[in-house]
Design a protein around this motif. Structure first.
Motif, PDB file in Angstrom:
ATOM      1  N   GLY A 216      77.177  32.870  84.431  1.00 41.96           N
ATOM      2  CA  GLY A 216      75.959  33.083  85.207  1.00 41.96           C
ATOM      3  C   GLY A 216      74.773  32.397  84.577  1.00 41.96           C
ATOM      4  O   GLY A 216      73.925  31.824  85.253  1.00 41.96           O
ATOM      5  N   GLY A 217      74.707  32.436  83.209  1.00 43.44           N
ATOM      6  CA  GLY A 217      73.606  31.782  82.535  1.00 43.44           C
ATOM      7  C   GLY A 217      73.632  30.285  82.717  1.00 43.44           C
ATOM      8  O   GLY A 217      72.600  29.634  82.863  1.00 43.44           O
ATOM      9  N   VAL A 218      74.849  29.691  82.705  1.00 46.72           N
ATOM     10  CA  VAL A 218      74.968  28.241  82.919  1.00 46.72           C
ATOM     11  C   VAL A 218      74.497  27.873  84.307  1.00 46.72           C
ATOM     12  O   VAL A 218      73.758  26.895  84.511  1.00 46.72           O
ATOM     13  CB  VAL A 218      76.436  27.804  82.697  1.00 46.72           C
ATOM     14  CG1 VAL A 218      76.602  26.340  83.071  1.00 46.72           C
ATOM     15  CG2 VAL A 218      76.842  28.031  81.252  1.00 46.72           C
ATOM     16  N   LEU A 219      74.928  28.665  85.295  1.00 49.20           N
ATOM     17  CA  LEU A 219      74.488  28.390  86.670  1.00 49.20           C
ATOM     18  C   LEU A 219      72.982  28.518  86.799  1.00 49.20           C
ATOM     19  O   LEU A 219      72.326  27.713  87.468  1.00 49.20           O
ATOM     20  CB  LEU A 219      75.181  29.358  87.640  1.00 49.20           C
ATOM     21  CG  LEU A 219      76.683  29.135  87.831  1.00 49.20           C
ATOM     22  CD1 LEU A 219      77.258  30.214  88.729  1.00 49.20           C
ATOM     23  CD2 LEU A 219      76.951  27.763  88.439  1.00 49.20           C
ATOM     24  N   ALA A 220      72.436  29.532  86.142  1.00 48.14           N
ATOM     25  CA  ALA A 220      70.981  29.702  86.184  1.00 48.14           C
ATOM     26  C   ALA A 220      70.285  28.503  85.551  1.00 48.14           C
ATOM     27  O   ALA A 220      69.256  28.027  86.036  1.00 48.14           O
ATOM     28  CB  ALA A 220      70.583  30.989  85.461  1.00 48.14           C
ATOM     29  N   GLY A 221      70.869  27.978  84.452  1.00 48.72           N
ATOM     30  CA  GLY A 221      70.282  26.800  83.815  1.00 48.72           C
ATOM     31  C   GLY A 221      70.337  25.584  84.719  1.00 48.72           C
ATOM     32  O   GLY A 221      69.370  24.805  84.803  1.00 48.72           O
ATOM     33  N   GLN A 223      70.437  25.641  88.010  1.00 50.50           N
ATOM     34  CA  GLN A 223      69.465  25.859  89.080  1.00 50.50           C
ATOM     35  C   GLN A 223      68.049  25.560  88.596  1.00 50.50           C
ATOM     36  O   GLN A 223      67.263  24.936  89.316  1.00 50.50           O
ATOM     37  CB  GLN A 223      69.550  27.303  89.571  1.00 50.50           C
ATOM     38  CG  GLN A 223      70.838  27.609  90.314  1.00 50.50           C
ATOM     39  CD  GLN A 223      70.925  29.064  90.726  1.00 50.50           C
ATOM     40  OE1 GLN A 223      70.111  29.885  90.328  1.00 50.50           O
ATOM     41  NE2 GLN A 223      71.922  29.392  91.526  1.00 50.50           N
ATOM     42  N   THR A 224      67.752  25.981  87.366  1.00 47.52           N
ATOM     43  CA  THR A 224      66.420  25.702  86.829  1.00 47.52           C
ATOM     44  C   THR A 224      66.183  24.203  86.698  1.00 47.52           C
ATOM     45  O   THR A 224      65.115  23.691  87.044  1.00 47.52           O
ATOM     46  CB  THR A 224      66.261  26.386  85.460  1.00 47.52           C
ATOM     47  OG1 THR A 224      66.492  27.796  85.610  1.00 47.52           O
ATOM     48  CG2 THR A 224      64.871  26.158  84.896  1.00 47.52           C
ATOM     49  N   ALA A 225      67.220  23.487  86.179  1.00 47.29           N
ATOM     50  CA  ALA A 225      67.083  22.041  86.035  1.00 47.29           C
ATOM     51  C   ALA A 225      66.877  21.365  87.387  1.00 47.29           C
ATOM     52  O   ALA A 225      66.039  20.461  87.539  1.00 47.29           O
ATOM     53  CB  ALA A 225      68.316  21.473  85.347  1.00 47.29           C
ATOM     54  N   LEU A 226      67.642  21.813  88.388  1.00 46.38           N
ATOM     55  CA  LEU A 226      67.485  21.244  89.730  1.00 46.38           C
ATOM     56  C   LEU A 226      66.089  21.501  90.283  1.00 46.38           C
ATOM     57  O   LEU A 226      65.475  20.629  90.920  1.00 46.38           O
ATOM     58  CB  LEU A 226      68.540  21.812  90.678  1.00 46.38           C
ATOM     59  CG  LEU A 226      69.982  21.342  90.436  1.00 46.38           C
ATOM     60  CD1 LEU A 226      70.942  22.083  91.350  1.00 46.38           C
ATOM     61  CD2 LEU A 226      70.096  19.838  90.672  1.00 46.38           C
ATOM     62  N   LEU A 227      65.592  22.707  90.043  1.00 43.61           N
ATOM     63  CA  LEU A 227      64.241  23.026  90.511  1.00 43.61           C
ATOM     64  C   LEU A 227      63.201  22.139  89.845  1.00 43.61           C
ATOM     65  O   LEU A 227      62.252  21.673  90.484  1.00 43.61           O
ATOM     66  CB  LEU A 227      63.926  24.495  90.234  1.00 43.61           C
ATOM     67  CG  LEU A 227      64.632  25.518  91.132  1.00 43.61           C
ATOM     68  CD1 LEU A 227      64.338  26.927  90.648  1.00 43.61           C
ATOM     69  CD2 LEU A 227      64.185  25.353  92.574  1.00 43.61           C
ATOM     70  N   VAL A 228      63.408  21.867  88.539  1.00 47.51           N
ATOM     71  CA  VAL A 228      62.465  20.991  87.830  1.00 47.51           C
ATOM     72  C   VAL A 228      62.506  19.589  88.409  1.00 47.51           C
ATOM     73  O   VAL A 228      61.472  18.952  88.649  1.00 47.51           O
ATOM     74  CB  VAL A 228      62.804  20.979  86.324  1.00 47.51           C
ATOM     75  CG1 VAL A 228      61.982  19.916  85.600  1.00 47.51           C
ATOM     76  CG2 VAL A 228      62.538  22.345  85.704  1.00 47.51           C
ATOM     77  N   VAL A 229      63.739  19.078  88.658  1.00 50.16           N
ATOM     78  CA  VAL A 229      63.874  17.725  89.220  1.00 50.16           C
ATOM     79  C   VAL A 229      63.242  17.651  90.601  1.00 50.16           C
ATOM     80  O   VAL A 229      62.509  16.711  90.933  1.00 50.16           O
ATOM     81  CB  VAL A 229      65.362  17.326  89.275  1.00 50.16           C
ATOM     82  CG1 VAL A 229      65.531  16.014  90.020  1.00 50.16           C
ATOM     83  CG2 VAL A 229      65.927  17.198  87.859  1.00 50.16           C
ATOM     84  N   LEU A 230      63.530  18.671  91.435  1.00 48.78           N
ATOM     85  CA  LEU A 230      62.957  18.678  92.779  1.00 48.78           C
ATOM     86  C   LEU A 230      61.437  18.752  92.726  1.00 48.78           C
ATOM     87  O   LEU A 230      60.745  18.098  93.515  1.00 48.78           O
ATOM     88  CB  LEU A 230      63.516  19.863  93.573  1.00 48.78           C
ATOM     89  CG  LEU A 230      64.984  19.752  93.993  1.00 48.78           C
ATOM     90  CD1 LEU A 230      65.448  21.039  94.648  1.00 48.78           C
ATOM     91  CD2 LEU A 230      65.166  18.591  94.966  1.00 48.78           C
TER      92      LEU A 230
END
Length: 329
Positions: A216-221, A223-230
């Motif tokens: 779950g933590g990896v997925l959250a990471g 998602q966070t990275a994708l949000l930063v890129v977006l």
């Protein structure tokens, strides 16, 4: 040398046994705990609430993860009057089984009270019901009208309390009777046997080291990275839109300038044409030049001359004049 080492080892062993004995020694019955940790503010009224650290952790473990419907149970302990105050000691917890629960209410059924009575006889003989506990999942700490009804009808004794926990927000609070009204208790005490360290749950959570990231933590990471890129892409697009908007504004200004120059040029040409016509007219007047012949279109509009050049006479003129005889006839 060996004898001294054996003596030191024996002394350490004896000290260890004495310490364990002190830790396992029960508190005197009917006496206030000596090993305590205050939580919240100091109570200025005539009551104090003490809850055993073991029971405190048991209750929080019970409420952990119960985030949909309310849950609760019964608080077991004793009342101790000392130093002019009524002290409520919470020494046990009984889960409220067979109850009816919704996200906003908790109802103790007849089966619930039967199970509580059996548990009291089995594990808490000689103790009293000192109050009840229930959860408010993501609603905060307060007593609703329904909670007040339960307190007034089932826990109406002067020293019976209510304990509310919000397992989602991590909040908690006690309520007790104060001059016939149910009031929020500003603070309480955690207690344990003498020598046992006491630590509040919040302090442990703050000091707890970060656990290794799981799936779950990896997925959250990710998602966070994708949000930063977006977010970066959106910012870049925003700058490009602003730049394009500025360019469009500049082009619009240039076009307006060109149109204004064109209008001015046309006005100048028209003025020069009028001046040229005036000069030509003045020269023609000076030279006495006749007006120009009509154009072919005007000539075509005039009537064509007759082919017969002889003048036409009237019919009366072409007849012979009558003689005298005809006139006398």
């Amino acid at each position: 040398m060996a004898k001294k080492e054996k003596q030191k080892a024996a002394e350490k062993k004896a000290a260890k046994k004495q310490k364990q004995k002190a830790l396992s020694a029960p508190e005197a019955e009917g006496a206030l705990p000596q090993n305590i940790l205050p939580v919240g503010e100091r109570v200025q009224g005539d009551k104090n609430i003490y809850i055993a650290q073991k029971v405190y952790r048991q209750i929080h473990k019970f409420t952990e993860g119960k985030t949909e419907n309310e849950s609760g149970g019964i608080l077991v302990g004793e009342f101790v009057e000392e130093f002019g105050k009524q002290n409520i000691l919470i020494e046990g917890f009984i889960e409220a089984k067979h109850c009816e629960a919704t996200p906003q209410t908790l109802t103790f059924t007849h089966e619930t009270w039967e199970a509580v009575d059996k548990e009291m006889e089995k594990k808490h003989q000689g103790k009293s019901i000192v109050g009840w506990i229930h959860t408010h999942p993501d609603f905060g700490i307060f007593l609703s009208n329904y909670d007040t009804f339960i307190q007034e009808n089932f826990f109406k004794e002067e020293n019976q309390i209510a304990y509310v926990i919000d397992p989602i927000r991590g909040e908690e609070g006690f309520y007790f009777w104060e001059e016939g009204k149910i009031e929020r208790c500003p603070g309480f005490y955690l207690y344990d046997k003498t020598g046992v360290p006491i630590k509040a749950l919040k302090a442990e959570q703050e000091e707890a080291p970060a656990e290794p990231e799981k799936a779950g933590g990896v997925l959250a990471g990710i998602q966070t990275a994708l949000l930063v890129v977006l977010s970066a892409v959106v910012v870049m697009l925003g700058f490009q839109v602003i730049s394009l908007s500025e360019q469009v504004n500049m082009l619009s200004a240039n076009v307006r300038g060109l149109l204004d120059e064109a209008k001015l040029s046309f006005a100048v040409i028209a003025q020069e044409q009028r001046e040229m016509d005036a000069r030509i007219s003045a020269i023609e007047d000076m030279l006495g030049i006749a007006p120009q012949a009509p154009s072919p279109e005007a000539s075509a509009a005039l009537p064509e001359p007759s082919i017969d050049a002889q003048p036409k006479t009237s019919p009366a003129a072409s007849q012979p004049a009558p003689s005298q005889e005809d006139a006398n006839g």
